[in-house]
Scaffold this motif. Structure first.
Motif, PDB file in Angstrom:
ATOM      1  N   ILE A 234       3.822   8.949  -0.190  1.00 43.14           N
ATOM      2  CA  ILE A 234       5.278   8.701  -0.072  1.00 43.14           C
ATOM      3  C   ILE A 234       5.949   8.718  -1.450  1.00 43.14           C
ATOM      4  CG2 ILE A 234       6.982   6.890   0.530  1.00 43.14           C
ATOM      5  CD1 ILE A 234       5.298   6.230   2.923  1.00 43.14           C
TER       6      ILE A 234
ATOM      7  N   GLU B 152       0.812  -1.221   0.000  1.00 44.94           N
ATOM      8  CA  GLU B 152       0.000   0.000   0.000  1.00 44.94           C
ATOM      9  C   GLU B 152       0.850   1.278   0.000  1.00 44.94           C
ATOM     10  OE1 GLU B 152      -3.903   1.387   2.449  1.00 44.94           O
ATOM     11  OE2 GLU B 152      -3.507  -0.728   2.156  1.00 44.94           O
ATOM     12  N   TRP B 153       1.940   1.243   0.759  1.00 42.75           N
ATOM     13  CA  TRP B 153       2.746   2.480   0.879  1.00 42.75           C
ATOM     14  C   TRP B 153       3.496   2.830  -0.410  1.00 42.75           C
ATOM     15  CZ3 TRP B 153       8.246   2.809   0.945  1.00 42.75           C
ATOM     16  CH2 TRP B 153       8.911   1.581   0.956  1.00 42.75           C
TER      17      TRP B 153
ATOM     18  N   GLN C  91      12.858   0.784   4.595  1.00 45.90           N
ATOM     19  CA  GLN C  91      12.069   1.233   3.437  1.00 45.90           C
ATOM     20  C   GLN C  91      12.922   1.208   2.160  1.00 45.90           C
ATOM     21  OE1 GLN C  91      10.775   5.006   5.124  1.00 45.90           O
ATOM     22  NE2 GLN C  91       8.642   4.361   4.923  1.00 45.90           N
TER      23      GLN C  91
ATOM     24  N   SER D 104      -0.191   6.587  -3.029  1.00 47.16           N
ATOM     25  CA  SER D 104       0.520   6.843  -1.781  1.00 47.16           C
ATOM     26  C   SER D 104       1.284   8.163  -1.830  1.00 47.16           C
ATOM     27  CB  SER D 104       1.489   5.693  -1.503  1.00 47.16           C
ATOM     28  OG  SER D 104       2.358   6.057  -0.474  1.00 47.16           O
TER      29      SER D 104
END
Lengths: 189, 248
Positions: A97, A89-90, A109, A95
């Motif tokens: 991000i 999802e991120w 990450q 997103s």
């Protein structure tokens, strides 16, 4: 020339049999020096087999992430696969991000970004070589669980070079206590 | 990922370095255009001088004497402006060479990253070269804008500076040849629309030189310097770096 091309085809086929798609392969090395040596050796082998374009790297040290580009641009740097269902999802299209500079990402990450970057670029092999202090057991388990899930929707294979024997014990079907030699001469006989 | 997107992001990221290089490039462009324009003004002045001298009669003894002296002074001026231009070109080249080497050293990990994601030496070299080309292009445009803005003042300044240097160079010949005498004899028998001073050189500004020149030459030499430093330094260094990142 024709012979060489045939030789490379055989090499690719045999390597694909050795490291099947959608799998995580665990390759054991006793210490960090051996890990770096094996990584360098595998890069040489992939290069001589004409497969460097199909190889992606995941590392805590040499991340290959350009800090001045956005997370999105880093994710798509090797190409943009149509199928993006495997993205978490991120890293998904909406997103926030994605539009941040990659410099804002933390160590884990950055590892995930390298992994998904390889999948987005449809790399057949992803070579993970991490240092022990970054890959503590809990973090490693979480990463490998997510990687396993994502790999099922692709034709890629994750090669994990590790000094952690417990990882091999937990995955005996894809464990290599003695990492295979990937030279052209060995795989093409 | 588009090549130009990467290039502009790289340019933005290393903006402090590029601002320094752009200031240097603006100075280079202005000096280069001024020197080339100055040489052109001088050539034009020489042409006008010979034209005015013709009104005295080509076979006139004094006219021949003056023509030789003035011709020598003009030749010296052309030589010195060319020598100065060459020095400016070399200095600009050295600055870019040092700057490029520094930046390459500063962005080693970035070069490694690009190799790790499978970019070729050619693609990396082109990215770095385009960043530099882009910065030089902006500097060039700033210089052109400044020159257009101060066009008249610049021509006036260059003509006046040229006249002053020319006068000094001509003075050097006075001791060996009596130009004053030649002058008096030349003007004694003629009525002219110009004075002794304007015979040699224009008044406050020229009639036929109204705009600076040398834009293309400046742009070309600046771009060539960047191309040479990138091909000769960045690409070989990156290829050496590749062996470390991607052992073969």
């Amino acid at each position: 020339m024709l012979f060489r091309s045939k030789q490379l085809d055989v090499y690719r086929e045999n390597l694909a049999k050795l490291f099947a798609p959608k799998t995580i392969q665990y390759l054991y090395v006793p210490d960090e020096t051996s890990l770096n040596d094996l990584r360098d050796q595998y890069i040489k082998n992939f290069a001589s087999g004409g497969l460097l374009k199909q190889l992606a790297f995941i590392s805590s040290r040499d991340t290959g992430i350009l800090d001045y580009l956005s997370v999105r641009n880093n994710l798509y740097i090797n190409g943009h696969s149509k199928n993006t269902d495997f993205l978490p999802e991120w890293l998904n299209n909406n997103s926030p991000i994605l539009d941040q500079p990659a410099a804002t990402l933390d160590t884990m990450q950055r590892l995930y970004l390298q992994f998904y970057r390889g999948l987005m670029g449809k790399k057949r092999y992803l070579l993970l070589s991490g240092r022990a202090e970054v890959f503590d057991p809990q973090v490693t388990r979480a990463f490998l669980t997510e990687a396993h899930r994502a790999l099922q929707q692709t034709d890629s294979c994750l090669l994990v070079l590790t000094t952690d024997q417990s990882l091999l014990s937990a995955n005996p079907q894809n464990a290599w206590k003695q990492p295979p030699v990937l030279s052209l001469n060995t795989l093409v006989k | 990922m588009h090549f130009f997107e990467r290039t502009f992001s790289g340019f933005r990221y290393h903006r402090r370095y590029y601002i320094v290089m752009m200031l240097l490039s603006v100075a280079f462009c202005l000096i280069s255009i001024m020197l080339i324009t100055s040489a052109m003004i001088d050539q034009s002045a020489q042409g006008a001088f010979l034209q005015r001298l013709n009104s005295f009669g080509a076979q006139n003894k004094e006219a021949i004497l003056l023509s030789t002296q003035v011709g020598q002074a003009h030749a010296k001026m052309v030589q010195s402006s060319q020598a100065l231009l060459n020095r400016v070109l070399i200095l600009n080249g050295i600055c870019w060479l040092i700057g490029t080497a520094w930046l390459w050293h500063h962005r080693r990990s970035e070069t490694d990253a690009l190799y790790l994601v499978g970019k070729s030496s050619m693609s990396i070299g082109l990215q770095y070269a385009f960043e530099a080309f882009f910065s030089f292009w902006i500097s060039f445009m700033i210089s052109v804008f400044l020159i257009i803005l101060f066009n008249d003042q610049l021509i006036e300044f260059l003509t006046s500076a040229n006249r002053s240097v020319f006068g000094h160079l001509l003075q050097e010949g006075y001791q060996s040849v009596d130009i004053n005498k030649a002058f008096r004899q030349l003007f004694a028998r003629h009525l002219t629309g110009f004075t002794r001073e304007t015979l040699f050189y224009y008044g406050s500004r020229t009639d036929d030189i109204t705009q600076p020149t040398g834009f293309l030459k400046t742009l070309g030499s600046g771009m060539a310097v960047i191309l040479i430093t990138n091909l000769g330094l960045v690409t070989p260094l990156s290829m050496i770096r590749k062996r470390r990142v991607m052992p073969r």
